[in-house]
Write an enzyme that holds these catalytic residues in place. Sequence first.
Site, mmCIF file in Angstrom:
data_model
loop_
_atom_site.group_PDB
_atom_site.id
_atom_site.type_symbol
_atom_site.label_atom_id
_atom_site.label_comp_id
_atom_site.label_asym_id
_atom_site.label_seq_id
_atom_site.Cartn_x
_atom_site.Cartn_y
_atom_site.Cartn_z
ATOM 1 N N ASN A 97 0.883 -1.129 0.068
ATOM 2 C CA ASN A 97 0.006 -0.193 -0.030
ATOM 3 C C ASN A 97 0.768 1.340 0.060
ATOM 4 O OD1 ASN A 97 -2.410 1.817 0.536
ATOM 5 N ND2 ASN A 97 -1.107 2.092 2.325
ATOM 6 N N TYR A 163 5.027 9.902 -10.033
ATOM 7 C CA TYR A 163 4.194 9.525 -9.594
ATOM 8 C C TYR A 163 3.240 8.443 -10.581
ATOM 9 C CZ TYR A 163 -0.241 8.162 -6.513
ATOM 10 O OH TYR A 163 -1.151 7.707 -6.080
ATOM 11 N N LYS A 167 3.070 4.410 -10.735
ATOM 12 C CA LYS A 167 1.787 3.650 -10.702
ATOM 13 C C LYS A 167 1.354 2.676 -11.807
ATOM 14 C CE LYS A 167 0.843 4.534 -6.178
ATOM 15 N NZ LYS A 167 1.107 3.422 -5.296
#
Length: 267
Positions: A97, A163, A167
């Site tokens: 996570n 980011y 991802k």
Amino acid sequence: MTTSRLEGRIAIVTGAGCVGTGWGNGRAVAVQLAREGARVLATDIDTGSLEETVAMAGAAGGNIEAFFCDVTDEASIRTALSHCETVLGAPDILVNNVGGSAPGGAAELSREAWDRQILFNLTSVFLTCKAVLPGMQARQRGAIVNLASTSGLRYTGAAQAGYAAAKAAVIQFSKVTAVQYAPYGIRVNTVVPGQLHTPMVENRLAGQRAGGNVEALLESRVKRIPLGFMGDGRDTAQAVAYLASDDARFVTGTEIVLDGGMTARCD
């Protein structure tokens, strides 16, 4: 609804603290798995926040063991895995996570910030999987759930090149790993949250994107969502619990997108 479908399972959840009071993704996941019967090693670099996670679990808190772990450091990961094996048992489930965004496009983002984004959001996933997979392979079973972001699927309204790239890579890393380890009974899937209302909105994103104006940020986020409201960490937790359970025994190498229809829009 609380079930016992994870009874007897051992889970490691990284980033199980929270940047504020409430249900962040990692906290919600750790508590949900515990409520469904799993014994959970909840890790974070903020041990104080982990204590709050255990407290918020209520009666299920007895199934959660809080432990410091820096998932950007291999030695720290090995220590956490060893602690899990000694205190709880060998992990059947790994939930990655940890993550966080930094603003900036290709020209604006510094090389140092780029490197940190890749380390934090992508390399951390690689390192934890690298540590856990050999044991799962030897036992011929395991479920890994990695968290990505809709920023890895499309432009979501803010330039955050590091980011988004990290991802997107998490999604493909999960697919490759799923196919490679499927013969060993290991499933690897990705949960892809979109515009969720988690404590990170108030405590971090509002300052980055709306000059600290939380209401303005919330309004702009809801406008992108066809369902007209934002989910929260508990929606993420339900998706992770499903993928970690035998209910998803025939599911691997794929994604569950939690975004209220946002990425399905063509505008």
